[in-house]
Design an enzyme around this catalytic site. Sequence first.
Site, mmCIF file in Angstrom:
data_model
loop_
_atom_site.group_PDB
_atom_site.id
_atom_site.type_symbol
_atom_site.label_atom_id
_atom_site.label_comp_id
_atom_site.label_asym_id
_atom_site.label_seq_id
_atom_site.Cartn_x
_atom_site.Cartn_y
_atom_site.Cartn_z
ATOM 1 N N GLU A 58 0.777 -1.237 0.000
ATOM 2 C CA GLU A 58 0.000 0.000 0.000
ATOM 3 C C GLU A 58 0.817 1.300 0.000
ATOM 4 O O GLU A 58 0.705 2.126 0.911
ATOM 5 C CB GLU A 58 -0.959 0.001 1.196
ATOM 6 C CG GLU A 58 -1.974 -1.111 1.103
ATOM 7 C CD GLU A 58 -2.969 -1.126 2.251
ATOM 8 O OE1 GLU A 58 -2.800 -0.377 3.228
ATOM 9 O OE2 GLU A 58 -3.948 -1.909 2.166
ATOM 10 N N GLU A 97 -5.483 -7.743 -0.635
ATOM 11 C CA GLU A 97 -6.237 -7.579 0.606
ATOM 12 C C GLU A 97 -7.676 -7.225 0.282
ATOM 13 O O GLU A 97 -7.946 -6.309 -0.505
ATOM 14 C CB GLU A 97 -5.630 -6.478 1.486
ATOM 15 C CG GLU A 97 -4.267 -6.804 2.049
ATOM 16 C CD GLU A 97 -3.752 -5.717 2.993
ATOM 17 O OE1 GLU A 97 -4.568 -4.889 3.456
ATOM 18 O OE2 GLU A 97 -2.541 -5.698 3.267
#
Length: 633
Positions: free
Chosen positions: A385, A530
């Site tokens: 991320e 995710e």
Amino acid sequence: MSQKQRSFRTRLAMIGGLVTLLLAGQPATTKPTAAAAICEVTYTISNQWSTGFTANVSVKNLGIGLNNWQVGWTFAGNQAITNLWNGVLTQTGAQVSVSNPAWAASLPSNGTASFGFQASYTGSNAIPNAFTLNGVSCNGDQPSPMPTNTAIPSIPPATNTPNPPTNTPIATTTGTPRPTNTPTSVIPTVTNTPRPTNTPVPTTVNPTATSTPTGNNNNDDWLHTNGNQIVDSAGRPVWLTGVNWFGFNATERVFHGLWSANLTSMMQSISQRGLNIIRVPISTELILEWKAGVFKTPNVNTYANPELEGLTSLQIFDRFVMLSKQFGIKVMIDVHSAEADNSGHYAPLWYKGSFTSEQFYQAWEWITDRYKNDDTVIAMDIKNEPHGTAHDNQTSSQFAKWDNSTDINNWKYVCETASKRILAINPNVLVLCEGNEVYPKAGASYTSSNKNDYYFTWWGGNLRGVRDYPVNLGSNQDQLVYSPHDYGPLVFNQSWFYPGFTKETLYNDVWYPNWFFIHEENIAPLFIGEWGGFLDGGANEQWMKALRDLIKEHYLHHTFWVLNPNSGDTGGLLGYDWATWDEAKYALLKPALWADRNGKFVSLDHQIPLGGTATGTTITQYYQQGNQAPSNP
């Protein structure tokens, strides 16, 4: 364990080590009226031995909503809490107070907060018989804080199906960073106290991991890409369907849960549930410690894991890789943060403090070299991320961008560079490039200070830059996978979660423009690294089912977030005993796991069935039996 009957103020029910106290009100003598019970406390002794015990505590707020909470009690003996998780501990003598962690501050009316701890004692271990909430006895008068109208999720109690937080509307601000998925609280440190008698240990203990990677007698499972498919060495499509398990990225430097559960038992359970790959978050700091031969004491209960006694965190990781091979599971390594910190992923970039971009590359080279001859470790997720907003970080450059520059904060360049250095060592491993957070609209650039000049989405979820600046790995392009992340409204109520949203609106508003075009246009495979959350019976569950169906229809590769129950904004597949599965959540996930026509789960191994022959099969057997290829362009 026995307890004397309490006064009429307290109703005490005890079954084994479980004590539930509903502290009822009584007529006050000094005030005209008295409040009813303001809390219900459940105090559970989960394990106990001659000198110590572990316990879980949950408190249900029966009063008005609280902006912050603090639970207090007094031990009757000499109990001393040595470690506590999902809360902030203060103990002075026998007096104990536990206040909320930063990520679960609010406690709404009828909401529940839970925490656990490990403690030592001598003599008797009496159950506390009176508790306070925010300094007021639970059978005393109602406290009067300012009520809160927004319920922030708290950690659910250790039940088979965690109670989801209330799906309360949250103000929509596109581009707001995603809250943490890993806890910021203190996690228990397990010391070498006698093993609890009720902790199961597998009867078969595998060989102890050594300081070098575990060898294996087959090495035929390396994967490659072909258009938007991931294929085996014979060119047959495969489907990577797994789970995340965090801990190596955090201060504990080892999987969370090993403070109470047995690693081998957990791995067997994961494999038999059909999860064929585990994405393992880790930190640059830990890899560099391993490289330097520096090993901090791992947080492991060696009485639940006698086979791990005396092992370093690296040797435990090696053992995990060996067990993965044994049960037919593959491994993906994910550099989750620069620092070994439970909140390390808040940092937007791959470099931070003393950890430079070059050290980031060197860490990847070292761990790639270590496992280059073991096809259990089949994929490397370069950085979790990358994020940061450009319009308000022009001076600091603390944001990840995606363009054709070689700027220090150009995530596209960094992922490309790291991937090339990895593939120079092991040209057979898959490399994953996640997205970032923002991308300039047509006619704008990353130099703009105008927020309206950017597209925003989840951290790691913006891959719009692939159209203009695709990652180029030259002769190793067939090892590249793009990896977005996606979450629901209980993580953050993004603008696309408007009333009446559907799978189709999500596809048009966020999935296709940000990343699904990569699959649809046959550019490269997608791996949703995710996704997951609480089952709330509402919008969050609606989003989960919609994304699950997209994954299933197009055989998108994915790892569900998360195995851990201690993920504050999503919950996990396991309960707080780290053994009981949340069956409702698993039932939602199961259709998106790779299985053959008979319901057997498919390993990514050509020789080892996933979890054994009773529950699993191999790639080889899957195709020999004429099953349909997992492919739907």
